[in-house]
Design a protein around this motif. Structure first.
Motif, mmCIF file in Angstrom:
data_model
loop_
_atom_site.group_PDB
_atom_site.id
_atom_site.type_symbol
_atom_site.label_atom_id
_atom_site.label_comp_id
_atom_site.label_asym_id
_atom_site.label_seq_id
_atom_site.Cartn_x
_atom_site.Cartn_y
_atom_site.Cartn_z
ATOM 1 N N TYR A 8 27.266 89.712 -0.933
ATOM 2 C CA TYR A 8 26.926 88.824 -2.044
ATOM 3 C C TYR A 8 25.999 87.702 -1.577
ATOM 4 C CZ TYR A 8 27.720 85.041 -5.444
ATOM 5 O OH TYR A 8 27.555 84.007 -6.337
ATOM 6 N N LEU A 25 22.669 92.836 -6.736
ATOM 7 C CA LEU A 25 23.950 92.364 -7.262
ATOM 8 C C LEU A 25 24.583 93.401 -8.185
ATOM 9 C CD1 LEU A 25 23.061 88.631 -8.042
ATOM 10 C CD2 LEU A 25 24.533 89.470 -6.195
ATOM 11 N N PHE A 29 28.687 94.198 -8.295
ATOM 12 C CA PHE A 29 29.443 93.662 -9.429
ATOM 13 C C PHE A 29 30.033 94.801 -10.251
ATOM 14 C CE2 PHE A 29 26.773 89.521 -9.761
ATOM 15 C CZ PHE A 29 27.644 88.881 -8.898
ATOM 16 N N VAL A 33 32.716 92.338 -14.727
ATOM 17 C CA VAL A 33 33.020 91.242 -13.824
ATOM 18 C C VAL A 33 33.162 89.919 -14.578
ATOM 19 C CG1 VAL A 33 30.559 90.843 -13.364
ATOM 20 C CG2 VAL A 33 32.267 90.038 -11.722
ATOM 21 N N MET A 35 32.969 85.957 -13.848
ATOM 22 C CA MET A 35 32.457 85.063 -12.817
ATOM 23 C C MET A 35 32.575 83.612 -13.260
ATOM 24 S SD MET A 35 28.692 84.960 -11.049
ATOM 25 C CE MET A 35 27.960 84.130 -12.462
ATOM 26 N N ARG A 45 28.340 92.503 -16.016
ATOM 27 C CA ARG A 45 27.419 92.665 -14.890
ATOM 28 C C ARG A 45 26.043 92.070 -15.176
ATOM 29 N NH1 ARG A 45 27.242 98.447 -14.009
ATOM 30 N NH2 ARG A 45 29.043 98.197 -12.611
ATOM 31 N N ALA A 48 25.944 88.318 -15.411
ATOM 32 C CA ALA A 48 26.151 87.723 -14.087
ATOM 33 C C ALA A 48 24.873 87.771 -13.259
ATOM 34 C CB ALA A 48 27.283 88.443 -13.353
ATOM 35 N N ARG A 107 34.109 97.105 -6.003
ATOM 36 C CA ARG A 107 33.140 96.170 -6.584
ATOM 37 C C ARG A 107 33.851 94.881 -7.003
ATOM 38 N NH1 ARG A 107 31.031 101.151 -8.649
ATOM 39 N NH2 ARG A 107 28.877 101.483 -7.982
#
Length: 241
Positions: A8, A25, A29, A33, A35, A45, A48, A107
């Protein structure tokens, strides 16, 4: 051995090579995900990835440094720091802690990056303020509130006023149970002496969006009053009364 947390930050360090440098990314991810990043929150995803592109665009150059620890349950934790130049060429930095959980495919399904230090005092206080509203455990929340709110903290919403940490903590319980936002983004912020003004955008179920701003009145390094301005108050207070 390199972990997903290492991957990451390694990807983030390539951000100055252009927006496409963050495409990696997508490989780490999970599709859904969640976040939480310095008080901001996005889900999914693509949101993000877009979030990180937006963050990278605010730096002229920067570099991340981090540590990684593997927990007994397989989750990953660490400390991070970022330093570099903003778009005006001024030196700036930030630091904090990070934790993430993985799905069955390895992931990232949940990423929580906190901001606990840095050169932008206003941004740091906003992050700590927002973090309070994400904490579900009442005891942990009370401790976090002591570190960012005065004992007589006052929140003035367009329709309601809440005074004191206990009253606000009780209100947070209601918000988390009945009207939790699906996303939260900081649009802009600035500071003038003991006042911080920041604008926000929150997303809610049903594709509803609330735009607004807050003025934070400080007493030293603690917030003593929060005044909320929004024409969309019916969206973010819906179901809490």
């Amino acid at each position: 051995m390199s972990t997903v947390l290492d991957q990451y930050f390694e990807i983030l360090n390539w951000a100055e090579h252009g927006p496409s440098a963050l495409d990696g990314l997508r490989d780490i991810f999970a599709e859904n995900v969640v976040m939480m990043h310095a008080g901001e929150m996005v889900q999914g995803r693509e949101p993000a990835v877009d979030f990180h592109r937006d963050q990278a665009a605010r730096w002229k150059e920067s570099s991340h440094h981090w540590t990684t620890s593997v927990q007994a349950d397989g989750s990953l934790t660490g400390k991070w720091s970022q330093a570099g130049l903003d778009l005006q060429g001024n030196g700036c930095s930030g630091s904090g802690e990070v934790s993430l959980a993985l799905d069955s495919d390895g992931r990232i399904s949940r990423l929580h990056l906190s901001l606990t230090g840095g050169t932008d005092r206003a941004r740091l206080l906003i992050a700590r303020h927002l973090e309070v509203w994400m904490i579900t455990d009442a005891t942990a929340r009370a401790k976090a509130m002591e570190e960012i709110y005065t004992e007589d903290i006052t929140i003035m919403e367009p329709e309601d006023v809440f005074v004191g940490r206990e009253a606000i903590s009780n209100y947070i319980d209601v918000v988390q149970r009945k009207a939790p936002p699906l996303s939260g983004r900081l649009v802009s912020h600035s500071q003038n002496k003991e006042f911080i003004h920041w604008s926000w955008s929150f997303g809610f179920p049903g594709n509803k969006t609330a735009l607004g701003s807050e003025v934070l009145h400080l007493r030293g390094d603690l917030i003593e009053k929060i005044v909320i301005f929004s024409a969309d108050s019916d969206v973010f207070t819906e179901g809490t009364r």
